[in-house]
Scaffold this motif. Structure first.
Motif, PDB file in Angstrom:
ATOM      1  N   GLN A 132      47.533  27.974  30.288  1.00  0.00           N
ATOM      2  CA  GLN A 132      48.259  28.326  29.272  1.00  0.00           C
ATOM      3  C   GLN A 132      47.078  28.885  28.294  1.00  0.00           C
ATOM      4  O   GLN A 132      47.721  29.867  27.569  1.00  0.00           O
ATOM      5  N   ALA A 133      46.187  28.510  27.916  1.00  0.00           N
ATOM      6  CA  ALA A 133      45.191  28.963  26.782  1.00  0.00           C
ATOM      7  C   ALA A 133      44.667  30.215  27.362  1.00  0.00           C
ATOM      8  O   ALA A 133      44.467  31.135  26.604  1.00  0.00           O
ATOM      9  N   VAL A 134      44.377  30.347  28.821  1.00  0.00           N
ATOM     10  CA  VAL A 134      43.967  31.479  29.386  1.00  0.00           C
ATOM     11  C   VAL A 134      44.901  32.596  29.143  1.00  0.00           C
ATOM     12  O   VAL A 134      44.739  33.768  28.555  1.00  0.00           O
ATOM     13  N   ALA A 135      46.516  32.244  29.540  1.00  0.00           N
ATOM     14  CA  ALA A 135      47.322  33.151  29.227  1.00  0.00           C
ATOM     15  C   ALA A 135      47.659  33.708  27.727  1.00  0.00           C
ATOM     16  O   ALA A 135      47.578  34.936  27.473  1.00  0.00           O
ATOM     17  N   ALA A 136      47.401  32.625  26.877  1.00  0.00           N
ATOM     18  CA  ALA A 136      47.537  32.822  25.177  1.00  0.00           C
ATOM     19  C   ALA A 136      46.496  33.683  24.825  1.00  0.00           C
ATOM     20  O   ALA A 136      46.478  35.007  23.950  1.00  0.00           O
ATOM     21  N   THR A 137      45.324  33.604  25.311  1.00  0.00           N
ATOM     22  CA  THR A 137      43.944  34.264  24.735  1.00  0.00           C
ATOM     23  C   THR A 137      43.621  35.427  25.462  1.00  0.00           C
ATOM     24  O   THR A 137      42.938  36.346  24.887  1.00  0.00           O
ATOM     25  N   GLY A 138      44.414  35.858  26.563  1.00  0.00           N
ATOM     26  CA  GLY A 138      43.982  36.861  27.345  1.00  0.00           C
ATOM     27  C   GLY A 138      42.595  36.884  27.965  1.00  0.00           C
ATOM     28  O   GLY A 138      42.090  38.000  28.133  1.00  0.00           O
ATOM     29  N   TYR A 139      41.995  35.849  28.101  1.00  0.00           N
ATOM     30  CA  TYR A 139      40.718  35.761  28.607  1.00  0.00           C
ATOM     31  C   TYR A 139      40.772  36.049  30.185  1.00  0.00           C
ATOM     32  O   TYR A 139      41.579  35.966  31.014  1.00  0.00           O
ATOM     33  N   VAL A 140      39.804  36.878  30.501  1.00  0.00           N
ATOM     34  CA  VAL A 140      39.365  37.641  31.371  1.00  0.00           C
ATOM     35  C   VAL A 140      37.965  37.072  32.195  1.00  0.00           C
ATOM     36  O   VAL A 140      36.935  37.453  31.504  1.00  0.00           O
ATOM     37  N   PRO A 141      37.886  36.404  33.391  1.00  0.00           N
ATOM     38  CA  PRO A 141      36.765  35.945  33.738  1.00  0.00           C
ATOM     39  C   PRO A 141      35.420  36.988  34.035  1.00  0.00           C
ATOM     40  O   PRO A 141      35.934  38.091  34.573  1.00  0.00           O
ATOM     41  N   ASN A 142      34.339  36.770  33.712  1.00  0.00           N
ATOM     42  CA  ASN A 142      33.452  37.590  34.112  1.00  0.00           C
ATOM     43  C   ASN A 142      32.980  37.335  35.679  1.00  0.00           C
ATOM     44  O   ASN A 142      32.364  36.166  35.952  1.00  0.00           O
ATOM     45  N   ARG A 143      33.416  38.394  36.625  1.00  0.00           N
ATOM     46  CA  ARG A 143      33.173  38.140  37.731  1.00  0.00           C
ATOM     47  C   ARG A 143      31.946  37.809  38.383  1.00  0.00           C
ATOM     48  O   ARG A 143      31.360  37.225  39.143  1.00  0.00           O
ATOM     49  N   ALA A 144      31.145  38.596  37.807  1.00  0.00           N
ATOM     50  CA  ALA A 144      29.415  38.600  38.118  1.00  0.00           C
ATOM     51  C   ALA A 144      28.929  37.080  37.770  1.00  0.00           C
ATOM     52  O   ALA A 144      28.373  36.466  38.538  1.00  0.00           O
ATOM     53  N   ALA A 145      29.367  36.629  36.486  1.00  0.00           N
ATOM     54  CA  ALA A 145      28.867  35.231  36.243  1.00  0.00           C
ATOM     55  C   ALA A 145      29.375  34.403  36.980  1.00  0.00           C
ATOM     56  O   ALA A 145      28.839  33.286  37.378  1.00  0.00           O
ATOM     57  N   ARG A 146      30.842  34.432  37.168  1.00  0.00           N
ATOM     58  CA  ARG A 146      31.433  33.416  38.229  1.00  0.00           C
ATOM     59  C   ARG A 146      30.931  33.408  39.449  1.00  0.00           C
ATOM     60  O   ARG A 146      30.613  32.253  40.198  1.00  0.00           O
ATOM     61  N   SER A 147      30.414  34.711  40.112  1.00  0.00           N
ATOM     62  CA  SER A 147      29.769  34.836  41.262  1.00  0.00           C
ATOM     63  C   SER A 147      28.556  33.753  41.423  1.00  0.00           C
ATOM     64  O   SER A 147      28.182  33.107  42.486  1.00  0.00           O
ATOM     65  N   LEU A 148      27.905  33.669  40.440  1.00  0.00           N
ATOM     66  CA  LEU A 148      26.466  32.874  40.313  1.00  0.00           C
ATOM     67  C   LEU A 148      26.774  31.562  40.551  1.00  0.00           C
ATOM     68  O   LEU A 148      25.980  30.812  40.803  1.00  0.00           O
ATOM     69  N   VAL A 149      28.066  31.276  39.768  1.00  0.00           N
ATOM     70  CA  VAL A 149      28.263  29.855  39.889  1.00  0.00           C
ATOM     71  C   VAL A 149      29.003  29.363  41.294  1.00  0.00           C
ATOM     72  O   VAL A 149      28.448  28.358  41.956  1.00  0.00           O
ATOM     73  N   THR A 150      29.621  30.137  41.819  1.00  0.00           N
ATOM     74  CA  THR A 150      30.588  29.842  42.879  1.00  0.00           C
ATOM     75  C   THR A 150      29.843  30.252  44.322  1.00  0.00           C
ATOM     76  O   THR A 150      30.148  29.739  45.273  1.00  0.00           O
ATOM     77  N   ARG A 151      29.062  30.831  43.875  1.00  0.00           N
ATOM     78  CA  ARG A 151      28.279  31.765  45.435  1.00  0.00           C
ATOM     79  C   ARG A 151      29.238  32.527  46.089  1.00  0.00           C
ATOM     80  O   ARG A 151      29.158  32.448  47.172  1.00  0.00           O
ATOM     81  N   ARG A 152      30.419  32.942  45.429  1.00  0.00           N
ATOM     82  CA  ARG A 152      31.409  33.765  46.450  1.00  0.00           C
ATOM     83  C   ARG A 152      31.415  34.998  45.830  1.00  0.00           C
ATOM     84  O   ARG A 152      31.519  35.287  44.425  1.00  0.00           O
ATOM     85  N   ALA A 153      31.669  35.994  46.767  1.00  0.00           N
ATOM     86  CA  ALA A 153      32.001  37.392  46.359  1.00  0.00           C
ATOM     87  C   ALA A 153      33.273  37.907  46.152  1.00  0.00           C
ATOM     88  O   ALA A 153      33.709  39.157  45.550  1.00  0.00           O
ATOM     89  N   ASP A 154      34.102  36.831  46.552  1.00  0.00           N
ATOM     90  CA  ASP A 154      35.659  37.292  46.519  1.00  0.00           C
ATOM     91  C   ASP A 154      35.908  38.607  47.228  1.00  0.00           C
ATOM     92  O   ASP A 154      36.936  39.132  46.607  1.00  0.00           O
ATOM     93  N   SER A 155      35.411  38.846  48.420  1.00  0.00           N
ATOM     94  CA  SER A 155      35.680  40.026  48.869  1.00  0.00           C
ATOM     95  C   SER A 155      35.210  39.734  50.551  1.00  0.00           C
ATOM     96  O   SER A 155      34.642  39.035  50.967  1.00  0.00           O
ATOM     97  N   ILE A 156      36.117  40.413  51.250  1.00  0.00           N
ATOM     98  CA  ILE A 156      35.966  40.241  52.768  1.00  0.00           C
ATOM     99  C   ILE A 156      35.722  41.666  53.563  1.00  0.00           C
ATOM    100  O   ILE A 156      36.239  42.637  53.072  1.00  0.00           O
ATOM    101  N   ALA A 157      35.109  41.801  54.352  1.00  0.00           N
ATOM    102  CA  ALA A 157      34.580  43.207  54.906  1.00  0.00           C
ATOM    103  C   ALA A 157      35.517  43.334  56.136  1.00  0.00           C
ATOM    104  O   ALA A 157      35.475  42.459  57.112  1.00  0.00           O
ATOM    105  N   LEU A 158      36.068  44.291  56.446  1.00  0.00           N
ATOM    106  CA  LEU A 158      36.844  44.781  57.498  1.00  0.00           C
ATOM    107  C   LEU A 158      35.990  45.614  58.136  1.00  0.00           C
ATOM    108  O   LEU A 158      35.879  47.024  57.778  1.00  0.00           O
ATOM    109  N   VAL A 159      35.315  45.383  59.342  1.00  0.00           N
ATOM    110  CA  VAL A 159      34.305  46.174  59.979  1.00  0.00           C
ATOM    111  C   VAL A 159      34.956  46.748  61.378  1.00  0.00           C
ATOM    112  O   VAL A 159      35.450  45.880  62.236  1.00  0.00           O
TER     113      VAL A 159
END
Length: 351
Positions: free
Chosen positions: A48-75
């Motif tokens: 609810q606080a995220v919605a109220a403040t309009g917070y947008v996660p920093n994807r680059a910083a989040r990737s450093l924490v989660t070690r996830r790129a949040d992307s899949i390659a269709l090869v």
């Protein structure tokens, strides 16, 4: 008089969200990064606080924490200049099968917040470049569209350790890779039984490329079924799963066996090219020649008459590929089972 410019808006931080939610910064971080151990009430307060403040996660910083790129390659893996009539990229985007796969993948990946990257490989240099890119952590996993028995990519991807799902039955047993396919032989059997049930007695087939598992399985399934139905010597002409290839294969078939009264064509796109050849030779469909295709793609509806065809549920199969891949990501180190879908026969007007 010119108004002073408004001061720049400060980006909302984790601390801001924590203050609004009444929790610690660490709790906000855990919720945003998907931790499952956060109390439900605290999770709700943070959301609810995220919605109220309009917070947008920093994807680059989040990737450093989660070690996830949040992307899949269709090869998409092909052979260089497989046909002279149509280049690799042009053929891919005109094939209705490809669009159906992309749609099925996006139905699952988009709600999960995962981007789909399209990557092409059609020679040794592009394969090497592709594997190097994937090793750098730009994607979390791979859906591989590879159709040829001698394609080295399934084995190369297995060595990278990236979660990978193959579209279609693999041909190299040395590469332990999850896959999703339709029961190709069962589909071809449906076509054989239908043509024989119509009373056709001089039945032939235009196969797919015999260096591809789908081409092999559809031909083998059709021949086996026809032998069981009393015709062990079915005539076959090899095609290449393209519209132009279907036209050329039908020309060869009619030149050698003009008396056919039924034909199983191993893809709808090939049938779209083959039917006009029948008409030019004075053969009516289905009165003179009954035609059954395979795929149940948009090409089946573009045929004149509309094509009776074996349906493979491509969108559902693609969704299953995405699901298998997400399960691999969620259970690192654990293998996931492959899936084989059941085909059905769709009756229209060509047979």
């Amino acid at each position: 008089m010119t108004a002073d410019p408004a001061p720049p808006t400060r980006p909302v931080t984790l601390e801001d969200v924590a203050q609004v939610a009444g929790v610690s910064r660490a709790t906000v971080s855990r919720v945003i990064n998907g931790a499952q151990t956060v109390d439900a009430a605290l999770r709700t307060a943070v959301e609810q606080a995220v919605a109220a403040t309009g917070y947008v996660p920093n994807r680059a910083a989040r990737s450093l924490v989660t070690r996830r790129a949040d992307s899949i390659a269709l090869v998409v893996s092909e052979r260089e200049q497989r046909t002279v009539s149509e280049p690799f990229v042009g053929r891919m985007f005109t094939d209705p099968h490809f669009g159906r796969i992309v749609g099925g993948l996006l139905d699952v990946l988009r709600p999960a917040g995962i981007q789909l990257l399209l990557m092409l490989a059609d020679d040794d240099a592009s394969r090497s470049q592709l594997v190097s890119f994937l090793r750098q952590g730009h994607v979390d996993g791979v859906v591989l569209l590879s159709s040829h028995a001698d394609d080295p990519l399934p084995e190369l991807l297995t060595r990278t350790g990236l979660p990978t799902v193959l579209a279609g039955r693999p041909t190299r047993s040395a590469a332990p890779i999850a896959y999703v396919d339709v029961d190709q032989q069962a589909g071809a059997r449906l076509a054989a039984e239908h043509l024989v049930g119509l009373g056709r007695r001089r039945i032939a087939t235009l196969s797919g490329p015999l260096d591809m598992p789908a081409g092999q399985d559809r031909l083998n399934g059709f021949r086996t079924a026809m032998a069981a139905l009393g015709d062990p010597d079915v005539v076959s002409v090899e095609g290449d799963f393209t519209q132009a290839g279907g036209a050329e294969a039908m020309k060869r078939l009619l030149a050698e066996h003009p008396g056919i009264d039924g034909v199983f064509i191993a893809s709808d796109l090939m049938a779209l090219g083959a039917l006009p050849v029948l008409y030019r030779e004075g053969r009516r469909v289905p009165e003179d020649v009954a035609v059954v295709g395979f795929d149940d793609s948009s090409a089946a509806l573009a045929c004149d008459p509309q094509l009776t065809t074996v349906r493979q549920p491509v969108e559902e199969m693609a969704a299953e590929m995405a699901g298998l891949l997400l399960r691999q990501l969620g259970e690192a180190g654990r293998s996931t089972p492959s899936a084989v879908f059941r085909p059905t026969l769709v009756l229209r007007h060509s047979a």
